[in-house]
Design a protein around this motif. Structure first.
Motif, PDB file in Angstrom:
ATOM      1  N   THR A  79       0.819  -1.214   0.000  1.00 52.41           N
ATOM      2  CA  THR A  79       0.000   0.000   0.000  1.00 52.41           C
ATOM      3  C   THR A  79       0.854   1.266   0.000  1.00 52.41           C
ATOM      4  N   THR A  80       2.105   1.153   0.431  1.00 57.11           N
ATOM      5  CA  THR A  80       2.986   2.329   0.492  1.00 57.11           C
ATOM      6  C   THR A  80       3.660   2.635  -0.846  1.00 57.11           C
ATOM      7  N   LEU A  81       3.557   1.715  -1.789  1.00 54.19           N
ATOM      8  CA  LEU A  81       4.221   1.899  -3.074  1.00 54.19           C
ATOM      9  C   LEU A  81       3.439   2.837  -3.981  1.00 54.19           C
ATOM     10  N   GLU A  82       4.176   3.607  -4.763  1.00 50.04           N
ATOM     11  CA  GLU A  82       3.545   4.397  -5.812  1.00 50.04           C
ATOM     12  C   GLU A  82       3.229   3.441  -6.954  1.00 50.04           C
ATOM     13  N   LYS A  83       2.006   3.550  -7.483  1.00 45.68           N
ATOM     14  CA  LYS A  83       1.561   2.641  -8.537  1.00 45.68           C
ATOM     15  C   LYS A  83       1.093   3.438  -9.748  1.00 45.68           C
ATOM     16  N   PRO A  84       1.154   2.830 -10.932  1.00 41.94           N
ATOM     17  CA  PRO A  84       0.695   3.528 -12.142  1.00 41.94           C
ATOM     18  C   PRO A  84      -0.831   3.686 -12.140  1.00 41.94           C
ATOM     19  N   LEU A  85      -1.307   4.571 -12.970  1.00 42.55           N
ATOM     20  CA  LEU A  85      -2.747   4.830 -13.052  1.00 42.55           C
ATOM     21  C   LEU A  85      -3.544   3.596 -13.457  1.00 42.55           C
ATOM     22  N   PHE A  86      -2.930   2.687 -14.195  1.00 39.23           N
ATOM     23  CA  PHE A  86      -3.639   1.499 -14.670  1.00 39.23           C
ATOM     24  C   PHE A  86      -3.615   0.342 -13.668  1.00 39.23           C
ATOM     25  N   ASN A  87      -3.124   0.586 -12.465  1.00 35.80           N
ATOM     26  CA  ASN A  87      -3.090  -0.463 -11.431  1.00 35.80           C
ATOM     27  C   ASN A  87      -4.524  -0.870 -11.077  1.00 35.80           C
ATOM     28  N   PRO A  88      -4.861  -2.151 -11.240  1.00 36.17           N
ATOM     29  CA  PRO A  88      -6.223  -2.575 -10.904  1.00 36.17           C
ATOM     30  C   PRO A  88      -6.440  -2.607  -9.390  1.00 36.17           C
ATOM     31  N   PRO A  89      -7.685  -2.604  -8.957  1.00 42.70           N
ATOM     32  CA  PRO A  89      -7.954  -2.722  -7.515  1.00 42.70           C
ATOM     33  C   PRO A  89      -7.516  -4.089  -6.999  1.00 42.70           C
ATOM     34  N   ASN A  90      -7.090  -4.137  -5.748  1.00 44.20           N
ATOM     35  CA  ASN A  90      -6.578  -5.386  -5.163  1.00 44.20           C
ATOM     36  C   ASN A  90      -7.571  -6.536  -5.242  1.00 44.20           C
ATOM     37  N   TRP A  91      -8.867  -6.252  -5.113  1.00 38.58           N
ATOM     38  CA  TRP A  91      -9.874  -7.321  -5.100  1.00 38.58           C
ATOM     39  C   TRP A  91      -9.939  -8.068  -6.431  1.00 38.58           C
ATOM     40  N   LEU A  92      -9.437  -7.483  -7.508  1.00 33.23           N
ATOM     41  CA  LEU A  92      -9.526  -8.103  -8.822  1.00 33.23           C
ATOM     42  C   LEU A  92      -8.558  -9.278  -8.999  1.00 33.23           C
ATOM     43  N   PHE A  93      -7.435  -9.245  -8.301  1.00 30.33           N
ATOM     44  CA  PHE A  93      -6.391 -10.243  -8.530  1.00 30.33           C
ATOM     45  C   PHE A  93      -6.828 -11.669  -8.178  1.00 30.33           C
ATOM     46  N   ALA A  94      -7.488 -11.860  -7.065  1.00 28.65           N
ATOM     47  CA  ALA A  94      -7.873 -13.225  -6.651  1.00 28.65           C
ATOM     48  C   ALA A  94      -8.819 -13.901  -7.640  1.00 28.65           C
ATOM     49  N   PRO A  95      -9.898 -13.253  -8.074  1.00 28.08           N
ATOM     50  CA  PRO A  95     -10.764 -13.952  -9.034  1.00 28.08           C
ATOM     51  C   PRO A  95     -10.092 -14.199 -10.389  1.00 28.08           C
ATOM     52  N   VAL A  96      -9.285 -13.251 -10.842  1.00 26.32           N
ATOM     53  CA  VAL A  96      -8.591 -13.457 -12.117  1.00 26.32           C
ATOM     54  C   VAL A  96      -7.640 -14.644 -12.006  1.00 26.32           C
ATOM     55  N   TRP A  97      -6.839 -14.682 -10.928  1.00 33.55           N
ATOM     56  CA  TRP A  97      -5.899 -15.789 -10.774  1.00 33.55           C
ATOM     57  C   TRP A  97      -6.615 -17.123 -10.586  1.00 33.55           C
ATOM     58  N   THR A  98      -7.763 -17.122  -9.943  1.00 39.62           N
ATOM     59  CA  THR A  98      -8.523 -18.371  -9.769  1.00 39.62           C
ATOM     60  C   THR A  98      -8.896 -18.948 -11.124  1.00 39.62           C
ATOM     61  N   VAL A  99      -9.417 -18.125 -12.002  1.00 38.59           N
ATOM     62  CA  VAL A  99      -9.797 -18.582 -13.344  1.00 38.59           C
ATOM     63  C   VAL A  99      -8.553 -19.028 -14.124  1.00 38.59           C
ATOM     64  N   ILE A 100      -7.484 -18.249 -14.033  1.00 35.84           N
ATOM     65  CA  ILE A 100      -6.262 -18.592 -14.766  1.00 35.84           C
ATOM     66  C   ILE A 100      -5.678 -19.918 -14.278  1.00 35.84           C
ATOM     67  N   TYR A 101      -5.614 -20.126 -12.968  1.00 39.90           N
ATOM     68  CA  TYR A 101      -5.081 -21.391 -12.465  1.00 39.90           C
ATOM     69  C   TYR A 101      -5.941 -22.573 -12.916  1.00 39.90           C
ATOM     70  N   PHE A 102      -7.239 -22.377 -12.967  1.00 45.55           N
ATOM     71  CA  PHE A 102      -8.106 -23.442 -13.471  1.00 45.55           C
ATOM     72  C   PHE A 102      -7.754 -23.763 -14.924  1.00 45.55           C
ATOM     73  N   MET A 103      -7.552 -22.727 -15.743  1.00 44.27           N
ATOM     74  CA  MET A 103      -7.203 -22.944 -17.149  1.00 44.27           C
ATOM     75  C   MET A 103      -5.832 -23.597 -17.302  1.00 44.27           C
ATOM     76  N   ILE A 104      -4.878 -23.212 -16.457  1.00 48.37           N
ATOM     77  CA  ILE A 104      -3.545 -23.838 -16.491  1.00 48.37           C
ATOM     78  C   ILE A 104      -3.674 -25.331 -16.183  1.00 48.37           C
ATOM     79  N   ALA A 105      -4.434 -25.652 -15.143  1.00 51.42           N
ATOM     80  CA  ALA A 105      -4.624 -27.051 -14.746  1.00 51.42           C
ATOM     81  C   ALA A 105      -5.330 -27.844 -15.841  1.00 51.42           C
ATOM     82  N   PHE A 106      -6.390 -27.277 -16.394  1.00 49.62           N
ATOM     83  CA  PHE A 106      -7.161 -27.949 -17.438  1.00 49.62           C
ATOM     84  C   PHE A 106      -6.300 -28.171 -18.680  1.00 49.62           C
TER      85      PHE A 106
END
Length: 149
Positions: free
Chosen positions: A27-54
């Protein structure tokens, strides 16, 4: 099933490393304007890991690991680099080390997708969202590094 368990283990270990810093140091880091909200990472990674496994499962169905040693060697290597990134970026709190890891990770994902495509087209296609997300993560990682040095 084994591919799903493997991806769940990697996801859980990476998530544990991420949790050590995501609410504090990150939270202390400066981030670019296109940085997505933190809540987005978990659902995206869940779908991606499923696709990697499949994807891995589909290649395994085509002839097993013994008949695709190079493909599964690269599959394993990119999963290890994927896991290492969480420990380097968040665990070690080092965007620089994360950047050093994510570049070869991206390259291995592309190689993995191409090799899987040659064995099973759907397996190769299933790796494309992963490659796209990691390319975005690489841009984000690099931007955070440069904004904070």
């Amino acid at each position: 099933m084994a591919f799903m368990v493997l991806c769940l283990i990697i996801s859980a270990a990476g998530g544990a490393a991420t949790a050590t810093s995501v609410q504090g140091w990150y939270t202390t880091l400066e981030k670019p304007l296109f940085n997505p909200p933190n809540w987005l990472f978990a659902p995206v990674w869940t779908v991606i890991y499923f696709m990697i496994a499949f994807s891995g499962w589909r290649v395994w169905l085509k002839g097993g690991i013994a008949n695709a040693k190079v493909a599964f060697g690269i599959y394993g290597a990119q999963l290890l680099l994927n896991l290492a990134w969480s420990f380097l970026f968040f665990g070690a709190q080092s965007p620089f080390l994360g950047l050093i890891d994510i570049i070869p990770l991206f390259i291995l994902i592309i190689i993995n997708a191409v090799i899987f495509w040659k064995i099973d087209r759907l397996a190769g296609i299933l790796m494309v969202p992963y490659a796209l997300w990691v390319s975005f993560a690489m841009l984000l990682n690099g931007s955070i590094y440069f904004l904070n040095t």
